[in-house]
Design an enzyme around this catalytic site. Structure first.
Site, PDB file in Angstrom:
ATOM      1  N   HIS A 176      38.949  21.121 -89.592  1.00 67.47           N
ATOM      2  CA  HIS A 176      39.177  21.591 -88.277  1.00 67.47           C
ATOM      3  C   HIS A 176      38.280  20.474 -87.421  1.00 67.47           C
ATOM      4  CE1 HIS A 176      40.143  25.280 -90.210  1.00 67.47           C
ATOM      5  NE2 HIS A 176      40.273  25.987 -88.989  1.00 67.47           N
ATOM      6  N   HIS A 217      32.021  26.259 -93.299  1.00 68.99           N
ATOM      7  CA  HIS A 217      31.422  25.150 -93.853  1.00 68.99           C
ATOM      8  C   HIS A 217      30.052  25.019 -93.808  1.00 68.99           C
ATOM      9  CE1 HIS A 217      35.111  22.763 -94.280  1.00 68.99           C
ATOM     10  NE2 HIS A 217      35.624  23.407 -93.345  1.00 68.99           N
ATOM     11  N   ASP A 221      28.835  19.384 -93.857  1.00 73.56           N
ATOM     12  CA  ASP A 221      30.381  19.057 -93.471  1.00 73.56           C
ATOM     13  C   ASP A 221      30.739  18.771 -92.080  1.00 73.56           C
ATOM     14  OD1 ASP A 221      30.211  19.991 -96.284  1.00 73.56           O
ATOM     15  OD2 ASP A 221      31.240  22.034 -95.814  1.00 73.56           O
TER      16      ASP A 221
END
Length: 308
Positions: A176, A217, A221
């Site tokens: 994302h 996450h 990350d």
């Protein structure tokens, strides 16, 4: 009625130009789209290897309270807004007078950034598998482990979009954030509204925090995505030829007369297809020289310009 007619002419002209660019660049665009599928296939494959376990210690988890399963849509909603807003911006040259880029060329560039970043992402999450922090990836969830596939088709179809939303194991680094940062960086370079540029960066920061708060996450990350994507875009952008700047007026916005189409438009369009920008000052000089030549005042300068 007149406005609609002019808009239709503009859309037709822009479509004609973009289709010619697409005919030149379709192989690279297709390769980028295929890589998007391969990235999804890799993310689906790592889910078969995922093993749930205790959530790792994370600074972001201690600072940001968990949104919970009921508010998990917040992160996806913000990402969808960013994604759709950016896509609409990349196609605005079809209807707007103010144009700084070609849609085909800018998506060719975006796909190059995405492919490079996603390749690094695949390498990292296959190198070390971490237990997913999301609620559906924890011990006891039916979605935490995928049963062995019964056929090759089951793997190749990647169960889109359910398999993407409820995937596990593809952690370092956030997909994302790859899309979000590539979109924001691209608009920062080619966009024209300072307020929207500032807003885009603010939304990217908010997206980062919501991803951690949603436990989609780990904080690492998101952090790795911030510096990796920026570095990837920086180096890949230097390798790609610079796009022609349409704000200089090098490309007509509406259909020209038949004489102009046969002359200036074809010449400039051919240069743009080859990745070269058209120098408006040089064109103005040629027009002035040709005008003098037609009036019979100067013939030698025109011969010199044409190399004769």
């Amino acid at each position: 009625m007149w406005i609609a007619k002019q808009l239709w002419k503009r859309v037709c002209m822009e479509t004609s130009v973009e289709l010619k660019l697409l005919a030149e660049k379709w192989k690279l665009l297709l390769a980028g789209l295929i890589c998007q599928y391969l990235h999804g296939l890799a993310a689906h494959g790592i889910h078969y290897l995922h093993r749930p376990g205790p959530t790792l210690q994370d600074l972001g988890f201690k600072i940001l309270p968990e949104l919970g399963k009921e508010k998990g849509y917040v992160s996806e909603s913000l990402f969808s807004f960013i994604f759709l807003s950016f896509v609409l911006w990349t196609v605005h040259p079809f209807v707007c007078h103010s144009k700084r880029f070609y849609t085909v060329l800018i998506w060719r560039r975006i796909l190059a950034f995405l492919v490079a970043s996603q390749t690094l992402r695949i390498i990292t999450f296959y190198s070390t598998q971490l237990p997913g922090p999301n609620y559906h990836c924890r011990e006891g969830s039916k979605l935490a482990r995928l049963p062995p596939p019964e056929s090759v088709t089951e793997v190749l179809l990647i169960n889109f979009p359910h398999g993407v939303i409820y995937g596990c194991g593809d952690l370092i680094f956030s997909s994302h954030m790859i899309f979000t940062l590539v979109f924001v960086i691209t608009y920062h370079k080619y966009g024209s509204k300072r307020f929207i540029k500032l807003l885009a960066w603010v939304l990217a920061i908010i997206q980062s925090l919501i991803i951690v708060a949603s436990r989609k996450h780990y904080t690492v990350d998101v952090v790795v995505a911030w510096y990796t994507v920026n570095l990837v875009v920086f180096f890949v952008d230097k390798k790609l030829p610079e796009m022609p700047d349409r704000s200089s007026g090098s490309q007509p916005l509406l259909p020209l007369s038949s004489k102009e189409k046969d002359g200036k438009f074809r010449e400039d369009h051919h240069m743009l297809l080859n990745g070269n920008s058209v120098d408006t000052a040089d064109r103005r000089q040629r027009v002035q020289v040709n005008s003098k030549h037609e009036n019979g005042n100067q013939s030698h300068p025109d011969s010199a310009v044409n190399g004769l």
